[in-house]
Structure formats: C-alpha cells, structure tokens
Motif scaffolding. Sequence first.
Motif, short mmCIF file in Angstrom:
data_model
loop_
_atom_site.label_atom_id
_atom_site.label_comp_id
_atom_site.label_asym_id
_atom_site.label_seq_id
_atom_site.Cartn_x
_atom_site.Cartn_y
_atom_site.Cartn_z
N VAL A 1 0.85 -1.18 0.00
CA VAL A 1 0.00 0.00 0.00
C VAL A 1 0.89 1.23 0.00
O VAL A 1 1.85 1.31 0.78
CB VAL A 1 -0.91 0.02 1.25
N THR A 2 0.55 2.18 -0.84
CA THR A 2 1.30 3.43 -0.92
C THR A 2 0.38 4.59 -0.61
O THR A 2 -0.67 4.75 -1.24
CB THR A 2 1.91 3.63 -2.31
N GLN A 3 0.77 5.38 0.36
CA GLN A 3 0.09 6.65 0.63
C GLN A 3 1.11 7.74 0.31
O GLN A 3 2.04 7.97 1.08
CB GLN A 3 -0.37 6.72 2.08
N PRO A 4 0.98 8.38 -0.84
CA PRO A 4 2.04 9.27 -1.30
C PRO A 4 2.20 10.56 -0.49
O PRO A 4 3.26 11.17 -0.55
CB PRO A 4 1.64 9.59 -2.74
N ASP A 5 1.19 10.95 0.24
CA ASP A 5 1.27 12.20 1.00
C ASP A 5 1.53 11.90 2.47
O ASP A 5 0.71 11.26 3.12
CB ASP A 5 -0.05 12.98 0.85
N ILE A 6 2.67 12.37 2.97
CA ILE A 6 2.99 12.14 4.38
C ILE A 6 2.19 13.11 5.25
O ILE A 6 1.69 12.73 6.31
CB ILE A 6 4.50 12.34 4.62
N HIS A 7 2.10 14.37 4.79
CA HIS A 7 1.34 15.39 5.51
C HIS A 7 0.40 16.07 4.53
O HIS A 7 0.78 16.31 3.38
CB HIS A 7 2.25 16.46 6.10
N GLN B 1 -7.07 2.21 -11.66
CA GLN B 1 -5.99 3.04 -11.11
C GLN B 1 -5.38 2.41 -9.86
O GLN B 1 -4.49 3.01 -9.26
CB GLN B 1 -6.54 4.43 -10.77
N SER B 2 -5.86 1.25 -9.47
CA SER B 2 -5.39 0.60 -8.22
C SER B 2 -5.43 1.60 -7.07
O SER B 2 -4.46 1.72 -6.31
CB SER B 2 -3.98 0.04 -8.39
N SER B 3 -6.54 2.30 -6.98
CA SER B 3 -6.61 3.34 -5.95
C SER B 3 -7.84 3.16 -5.08
O SER B 3 -8.83 2.53 -5.47
CB SER B 3 -6.64 4.73 -6.60
N PHE B 4 -7.75 3.73 -3.90
CA PHE B 4 -8.86 3.70 -2.95
C PHE B 4 -8.75 4.99 -2.13
O PHE B 4 -8.37 4.98 -0.97
CB PHE B 4 -8.78 2.46 -2.06
N ASN B 5 -9.06 6.10 -2.77
CA ASN B 5 -8.88 7.41 -2.14
C ASN B 5 -10.01 7.74 -1.18
O ASN B 5 -11.19 7.46 -1.45
CB ASN B 5 -8.77 8.50 -3.20
N LEU B 6 -9.64 8.37 -0.10
CA LEU B 6 -10.59 8.75 0.95
C LEU B 6 -10.98 10.20 0.75
O LEU B 6 -10.12 11.05 0.51
CB LEU B 6 -9.95 8.57 2.33
N ARG B 7 -12.28 10.50 0.91
CA ARG B 7 -12.74 11.86 0.69
C ARG B 7 -13.70 12.29 1.80
O ARG B 7 -14.37 11.45 2.43
CB ARG B 7 -13.45 11.99 -0.67
N LEU C 1 -7.56 12.06 0.47
CA LEU C 1 -6.32 11.38 0.83
C LEU C 1 -6.12 10.22 -0.13
O LEU C 1 -7.01 9.40 -0.32
CB LEU C 1 -6.39 10.86 2.28
N ARG C 2 -4.92 10.16 -0.67
CA ARG C 2 -4.66 9.18 -1.72
C ARG C 2 -4.13 7.86 -1.16
O ARG C 2 -3.38 7.83 -0.18
CB ARG C 2 -3.65 9.75 -2.72
N CYS C 3 -4.54 6.79 -1.83
CA CYS C 3 -4.06 5.46 -1.47
C CYS C 3 -3.98 4.63 -2.75
O CYS C 3 -4.95 4.54 -3.50
CB CYS C 3 -5.01 4.79 -0.48
N ASN C 4 -2.84 4.04 -2.98
CA ASN C 4 -2.68 3.10 -4.09
C ASN C 4 -2.22 1.76 -3.54
O ASN C 4 -1.43 1.71 -2.60
CB ASN C 4 -1.66 3.62 -5.11
N PHE D 1 -0.51 -2.25 5.99
CA PHE D 1 -0.84 -0.84 6.11
C PHE D 1 0.08 0.02 5.25
O PHE D 1 1.24 -0.32 5.03
CB PHE D 1 -0.69 -0.38 7.56
N GLY D 2 -0.45 1.15 4.82
CA GLY D 2 0.39 2.20 4.27
C GLY D 2 1.08 2.94 5.40
O GLY D 2 0.83 2.67 6.58
N LYS D 3 1.96 3.86 5.04
CA LYS D 3 2.73 4.57 6.05
C LYS D 3 1.94 5.67 6.74
O LYS D 3 2.40 6.24 7.72
CB LYS D 3 4.00 5.16 5.43
N GLY D 4 0.76 5.94 6.23
CA GLY D 4 -0.09 6.92 6.88
C GLY D 4 0.05 8.31 6.30
O GLY D 4 1.08 8.68 5.73
N THR D 5 -1.02 9.08 6.42
CA THR D 5 -1.03 10.50 6.06
C THR D 5 -1.48 11.28 7.28
O THR D 5 -2.54 11.00 7.85
CB THR D 5 -1.99 10.78 4.89
#
Lengths: 114, 112
Positions: free
Chosen positions: A4-10, A71-77, A21-24, A104-108
């Motif tokens: 899982v990749t969460q590209p935005d740390i903050h 897009q292999s994505s599961f973005n939270l809105r 919030l992005r999630c791939n 888990f992803g690394k979190g945002t």
Amino acid sequence: AQSVTQPDIHITVSEGASLELRCNYSYGATPYLFWYVQSPGQGLQLLLKYFSGDTLVQGIKGFEAEFKRSQSSFNLRKPSVHWSDAAEYFCAVSHRGGADGLTFGKGTHLIIQP
Amino acid sequence: EPEVTQTPSHQVTQMGQEVILRCVPISNHLYFYWYRQILGQKVEFLVSFYNNEISEKSEIFDDQFSVERPDGSNFTLKIRSTKLEDSAMYFCASRAEQGPLHFGNGTRLTVT
C-alpha cells in the motif's frame, strides 16, 4: 506481495474545505481495502471498508472512499473537514477479508487549519 | 459498542526483561491479532491467531515473541527478552468470521 502506498505524508486543509487522501495498492486479485484513523494517543478506528459491490463506500464521520480498479486506488474523501478530523489516516489492504494480516500504508498526517 | 481492551496503556521495562502485554478481544470474535507501530513509522503486522494456534506471523515475530489465549477472554503477547528496538506501540485486534478488524487503544512499550 501486497503493498500500500500513501504518497502524502502530511496534508494541510482549512476547516470547512474538502479533503482527499490518496491510497494506491498493489495486489494481483481483488483486494479488501480499508481506511483507519488514529487520533493522538488512540488506537486505530475503522472508517470504512470495501469488500465487493458498489465501488463508492460510505463510512463513519462523513467519510467516503472510491475503489478504482483501473488506477489501483482507494482514495478517501470528505466534502467538509472539521477540526476534530485532525489525525493520522491509514489505508490498508488484505487479500482474504482480514483472515490474514492487514498490510498498512505509512499513513497520512492530516492537519486542519482554522 | 463492544471494544477491544488492552492493558497496561504504558509499560516501561529494562532491556533483557520479559514483558506480557494483555488484550481482551471482543467476546464473540474468533480471530486475534497483534500489530506494532514504532514511533513515526507505519503499523506492522506481527501475528494472527485462530482456533488456539498461530495462523500467520511476520518476519518480525521471531523466537522472542509468543502469543497465548490462556482462558476464554484474554489474548497475550509475550516478549521474552526485550531489546531497545522493541520499544513501540503494540495494538491488539480481533474480528468476527467475516468482519473487519477492531483495534484496541494500544500499549506503549518503552524499553530502557
């Protein structure tokens, strides 16, 4: 192996503004996808989950997420954030509905500006 | 709503000591898990437990770790000889047959 990749740390958002919030994820078959929220000093609370069916899932606290296989994505809105939404958000994937461990992803880290 | 409860909330121990972290999963849940989160890092899977045995474990879960369900309500994680790098927040989780994981609030372990 799944990942899982969460590209935005903050992310910083003004109160009342919309949020995404992005999630791939990386997994060969249809994954089971989750979003968890962790408030300071607290455990992980499940916001929503996707197992199958409608790709737009509604969760608690006014959150929703959309599964996009292409897009292999599961973005939270969320259409309008509140100061109490400030927290750490984790996207997670499982390939057997939780029968094995979540990855888990690394979190945002979400910061809300007044 | 039923909750997963973990005790203690904070545990301080000296390097080389044994620690036992305790969890009471939700009563009708059948699958139990331990995760850990080192400060500033992501949540990592340690082990899953079902039908009184480990069903899956990660590379982190080496011989220093063990889990046990000593009675019908508790689920424990034991670290035999703690190291500095074991300092982390440890989360217990449980789930029903087809449900998502429910997490406890965690135990912060500090190894000095």
